[in-house]
Design a protein around this motif. Structure first.
Motif, PDB file in Angstrom:
ATOM      1  N   LEU A 131      23.172  31.600 -50.342  1.00  0.00           N
ATOM      2  CA  LEU A 131      23.772  30.571 -49.492  1.00  0.00           C
ATOM      3  C   LEU A 131      23.309  29.223 -50.018  1.00  0.00           C
TER       4      LEU A 131
ATOM      5  N   TYR B 205      27.911  31.569 -51.426  1.00  0.00           N
ATOM      6  CA  TYR B 205      28.646  30.854 -50.374  1.00  0.00           C
ATOM      7  C   TYR B 205      28.079  29.442 -50.325  1.00  0.00           C
TER       8      TYR B 205
ATOM      9  N   TYR C 176      27.838  29.206 -41.276  1.00  0.00           N
ATOM     10  CA  TYR C 176      27.089  30.256 -41.965  1.00  0.00           C
ATOM     11  C   TYR C 176      26.396  31.211 -41.002  1.00  0.00           C
TER      12      TYR C 176
ATOM     13  N   THR D  58      25.658  35.171 -41.628  1.00  0.00           N
ATOM     14  CA  THR D  58      25.437  35.580 -43.010  1.00  0.00           C
ATOM     15  C   THR D  58      23.978  35.990 -43.194  1.00  0.00           C
TER      16      THR D  58
ATOM     17  N   ARG E 156      18.825  33.090 -41.823  1.00  0.00           N
ATOM     18  CA  ARG E 156      19.835  33.697 -42.705  1.00  0.00           C
ATOM     19  C   ARG E 156      19.192  34.532 -43.803  1.00  0.00           C
TER      20      ARG E 156
END
Length: 195
Positions: free
Chosen positions: A79, A140, A148, A151, A187
């Motif tokens: 990410l 991403y 987000y 995720t 995340r």
């Protein structure tokens, strides 16, 4: 030695050594500070904060490192969070171009192939994986206020999440701190790296 054999030896070296990868694939020799940053970011469960002035190649070092990681681990999930989604998308598309168009990258990592059925856009890249059931994208890229939530990634990169006007507002800065501590860090999967 035949040219193919020499190129394969060079490609093998690039798979193992990030500095050699940058030199051969991008024609860029890393400065000493970039080598130090890369070494820190490659540590297992890394928690790396780089504070450096503009024009010291922070973003380009990170971008090349993400390409290299994708080549070495097709199942990686990353990410990339920047101040705006437009900034993140520019980085994602630069990485996508390297993965699909750079002949030297293809020589080093011939197994990295885009997977447009899963997703290949300005924000999201899926490469063909050893485990195709993994739900999260290979890469991403989004803004700090991006969608987000939900995720789960092995690598979380925050690159310039704050701009110069943000620091003029204590409310915006507090909101960013809360987002960082309360949403972004969650995340990361167990043992993931935060850069």
């Amino acid at each position: 030695m035949p040219i193919d054999a020499v190129e394969e030896l060079r490609a093998e070296l690039c798979r193992k050594d990030f500095g050699e990868y940058c030199k051969w694939v991008h024609g860029r020799e890393l400065y000493r500070h970039q080598v130090g940053w890369a070494e820190e970011m490659q540590r297992e469960k890394a928690r790396t904060l780089i504070v450096a002035p503009p024009e010291t190649f922070k973003s380009s070092t990170i971008r090349m490192l993400l390409e290299w990681w994708i080549g070495n681990d097709r199942d990686i999930t990353i990410l990339l969070v920047m101040n705006t989604s437009t900034q993140a998308q520019m980085q994602v598309m630069s990485i996508a171009e390297t993965l699909t168009e750079n002949p030297k990258y293809k020589r080093v990592f011939p197994w990295v192939v885009s997977n447009p059925k899963r997703g290949w856009s300005h924000e999201i890249l899926f490469v063909k994986r050893t485990n195709e059931r993994m739900p999260d994208p290979t890469l991403y890229g989004t803004g700090i206020d991006g969608p987000y939530q939900g995720t789960h990634v092995k690598v979380l990169v925050c690159d310039d999440p704050t701009d110069q006007s943000d620091v003029q507002s204590s409310a915006i800065m507090e909101q960013q701190r809360k987002r960082l501590r309360g949403v972004l860090v969650d995340r990361l999967t167990e043992g993931g790296s935060f850069l």
